[in-house]
Scaffold this active site. Structure first.
Site, PDB file in Angstrom:
ATOM      1  N   GLU A 227       0.836  -1.212   0.000  1.00 44.02           N
ATOM      2  CA  GLU A 227       0.000   0.000   0.000  1.00 44.02           C
ATOM      3  C   GLU A 227       0.865   1.255   0.000  1.00 44.02           C
ATOM      4  OE1 GLU A 227      -3.030  -0.087  -0.586  1.00 44.02           O
ATOM      5  OE2 GLU A 227      -3.955  -1.890   0.271  1.00 44.02           O
ATOM      6  N   ARG A 231       0.801   3.697  -3.299  1.00 45.37           N
ATOM      7  CA  ARG A 231       0.153   5.001  -3.079  1.00 45.37           C
ATOM      8  C   ARG A 231       1.157   6.125  -2.847  1.00 45.37           C
ATOM      9  NH1 ARG A 231      -5.559   3.791   0.015  1.00 45.37           N
ATOM     10  NH2 ARG A 231      -5.589   1.550  -0.310  1.00 45.37           N
ATOM     11  N   ASP A 359      -5.382 -10.035  -7.937  1.00 48.79           N
ATOM     12  CA  ASP A 359      -5.594  -9.126  -9.075  1.00 48.79           C
ATOM     13  C   ASP A 359      -4.342  -8.564  -9.762  1.00 48.79           C
ATOM     14  OD1 ASP A 359      -5.080  -7.618  -6.792  1.00 48.79           O
ATOM     15  OD2 ASP A 359      -6.906  -6.416  -6.881  1.00 48.79           O
ATOM     16  N   GLU A 497     -11.970   0.634 -10.196  1.00 50.93           N
ATOM     17  CA  GLU A 497     -11.553  -0.343 -11.221  1.00 50.93           C
ATOM     18  C   GLU A 497     -12.357  -0.298 -12.516  1.00 50.93           C
ATOM     19  OE1 GLU A 497     -11.618  -0.945  -7.983  1.00 50.93           O
ATOM     20  OE2 GLU A 497      -9.484  -1.316  -7.607  1.00 50.93           O
TER      21      GLU A 497
END
Ligand code: DMJ
Length: 595
Positions: A227, A231, A359, A497
């Protein structure tokens, strides 16, 4: 649409006429006697000099021709790797890089013009990521009306964040307070490049000031490596590439040097968490293993950090993980969602999914291949194999409408489960991007069918917002609904998404239907997530009257959702061409390198 015309254009490039200089002059085959006599009459020294000059000239010409035939350096290495059949022209003559798709004005949107990438790169001095300050595209007077609406949303979100959560990770817009998770001003850093791209100068400069004076990584705080990388590191790096301000690179280096200790494990596969102060890495609090998507979705950022600093360590550590996972056994290219950092082995019996924890493994196979100038062939092969595995093992159709979805394989028996996360809706965009870069043409059919399903999961809800998870009906005699949502899965977290995929599909095909769908979805956000002081995720997309606001504005709403909406509605799609930029998993654009 992505048309056969593109292939025809490519065929034209194959026609190669050899430079005239290579053709033997007819006279050279049979020199006349007078020439021979005159040659013999020349003094020996003069003859030696003439021969040397001639040889020199020949070598020069030969060198020129070799350089010409091997093409520009950014594509020459492709000749060493097998290519999909329709790219085989590269093996034949090595002259022509793939074309860049350029959009025509709205009235001509059914046609797609192509120009050679070589030309596009020449026009763009910053394609190597080093020498370009990118001006914000879409100055206020050039924004479309829909873009203006997205900019208004961004300003509204920013104002709420600034007023009630400045410098904290997340805004809680309903209770007018904030929450912290990584303690890194997450929303602010995630939003930096969106503010820049939208040309919100005042907001960007106040955010910049905070980064310069307040952003501090010397924190005794465990952060999630993935993360924080996608980010914060991604946000700082992309802002550096857009603005060329050293400040953002300095911050990125400081963070990268702390995060890189996450790779200190028995296997080189990183642990889930890192302490930014002590630089100690650890497994997650909730279990023994790292998530597959997390350890494979940090490579774009670490590689970019190495490329801009010249320090190879970041790239080496991150690439090693991809190489290691390349060698592990897979199920037709599909991977389990957990891996142990100490042993480097899969957790047996773990689920296979294209959603949560799986994913972006697939996304980064393709994007790493693109980032490295399409030179690392195992990435392309693993990506293609995985898409075949998806088609074979995960793809299914609903009743009654035959909607395409990708289910999951659970547990040791790998039982098929007919559920799909909203997170999986990144995939149509990735598939379309792959086709643009020469992956099999039928991947675009998959992309178009899947985006249709994803859009249905939004627009068939009364709020026009998608639930976190949908279950799909595959039984012919069952109910008349294609999918349904369970109570616990009915939330919408302001996720990007589906909108991300709409942008890729619009960007690459020019079909304005994708914009129209995005606009309807944005209306859902405006109507049911917008509150007085920002935007909130909601607990229930199935009711327009009982939406159950969750009082949280996720950082990716500013970093991704609003950015992709803005790009989706942008008239000039060349400004952020996928031939120049590769967007990381958090929508932060990074430059494409030649290798
Ligand atoms: C983002 O943080 C990233 O896109 C990540 O890869 C997965 N999902 C969230 C947004 O939904």
């Amino acid at each position: 649409m992505y048309s056969g015309g593109v292939m025809e254009e490519r065929r034209d490039y194959v026609t190669l006429s050899l430079p005239a200089v290579l053709l033997p002059p007819p006279a050279a085959a049979a020199p006349s006697r007078s020439w021979r006599r005159r040659w013999k009459q020349l003094p020996r020294l003069q003859r030696v000099v003439v021969v040397m000059v001639a040889v020199g000239l020949l070598v020069g010409v030969a060198l020129l021709v070799t350089t010409y035939l091997s093409g520009p350096s950014h594509s020459s290495s492709l000749s060493h790797t097998p290519q999909p059949s329709h790219l085989s022209y590269k093996l034949e003559n090595n002259l022509t890089p793939p074309p860049v798709m350029v959009h025509l004005p709205e009235s001509h949107q059914d046609k797609v013009e192509t120009v050679p990438e070589e030309q596009a790169l020449k026009d763009d001095p910053g394609h190597d990521g080093r020498d370009q300050i990118v001006p914000p595209p879409g100055l206020p007077q050039k924004r479309s009306a829909r873009q203006e609406a997205v900019v208004a949303a961004m300003k509204h979100a920013w104002k709420g964040y600034k007023t009630y959560a400045w410098g904290h990770d997340h805004l809680r817009p309903v209770s007018r307070t904030r929450s912290d998770w990584l303690r890194l001003g997450l929303t602010l850093v995630d939003a930096l490049d969106t503010l820049w791209i939208m040309d919100l100068r005042e907001e960007f400069s106040e955010a910049r000031e905070w980064v310069a004076t307040q952003l501090n990584f010397n924190l005794n705080q465990d952060v999630n490596l993935f993360e924080t990388t996608i980010r914060v590191l991604g946000g700082l790096l992309s802002t550096y590439h857009l603005t060329k301000e050293q400040l953002f690179l300095d911050k990125a280096v400081d963070l990268g040097e702390r995060l890189v200790s996450g790779f200190n494990s028995g296997s080189g596969v990183p642990f889930a968490d890192v302490n930014l102060y002590s630089r100690r890495a650890s497994k997650p609090k909730w279990g023994p293993d790292s998530s597959t998507s997390e350890v494979t979705t940090i490579q774009l950022e670490f590689r970019d950090l190495s490329r801009v600093t010249g320090n190879p360590i970041f790239e080496e550590k991150a690439s090693f993980v991809s190489e290691h996972i390349h060698k592990l056994p897979k199920v037709e290219g599909l991977v389990p969602i957990f891996i142990n950092a100490q042993t480097g082995q899969w957790r047996s019996h773990s689920t296979i999914t294209l959603g949560a924890r799986g994913d972006s493994y697939y996304e980064y196979l393709l994007k790493q291949w693109i980032q490295t100038g399409r030179t690392v062939d195992y990435l392309r092969m693993d990506y293609n194999e995985s898409v075949s595995g998806m088609e074979h093992l995960l793809a299914a159709r609903t009743q009654p409408s035959q909607l395409l979805f990708f289910g999951e394989l659970h547990g040791s028996t790998k039982n098929f489960v007919n559920k799909m996360d909203e997170l999986t809706c990144y995939l149509p965009g990735t598939l379309a991007l792959g086709v643009h870069y020469g992956m099999p043409r039928h991947h675009l059919d998959l992309a178009q069918d899947l985006i249709y399903t994803c859009v249905q999961t939004w627009l068939r809800q009364p709020t026009h917002l998608a639930a976190e998870i949908s279950y799909f009906n595959t039984q012919p005699n069952n109910v008349d609904e294609d999918f349904y949502v369970k109570n616990n899965d009915a939330h919408y977290l302001l996720r990007p998404e589906t909108i991300e995929s709409l942008w890729y599909l619009y960007h690459l095909t020019g079909n304005t239907t994708y914009q129209d769908w995005g606009w309807q979805m944005f209306q859902g956000i405006e109507q049911y997530c917008k509150v007085d002081n920002g935007y909130t995720s909601i607990g229930n997309v199935r009711s327009t009257t009982d939406t159950k606001p969750k009082d949280k504005m996720e950082s990716f709403f500013l970093g991704e959702t609003l950015k992709y909406l803005y790009l989706l509605f942008m008239e000039d799609q060349t400004a952020f061409s996928v031939d120049k930029w590769v967007f990381n998993s958090e929508a932060h654009p990074l430059p494409i390198y030649s290798h």
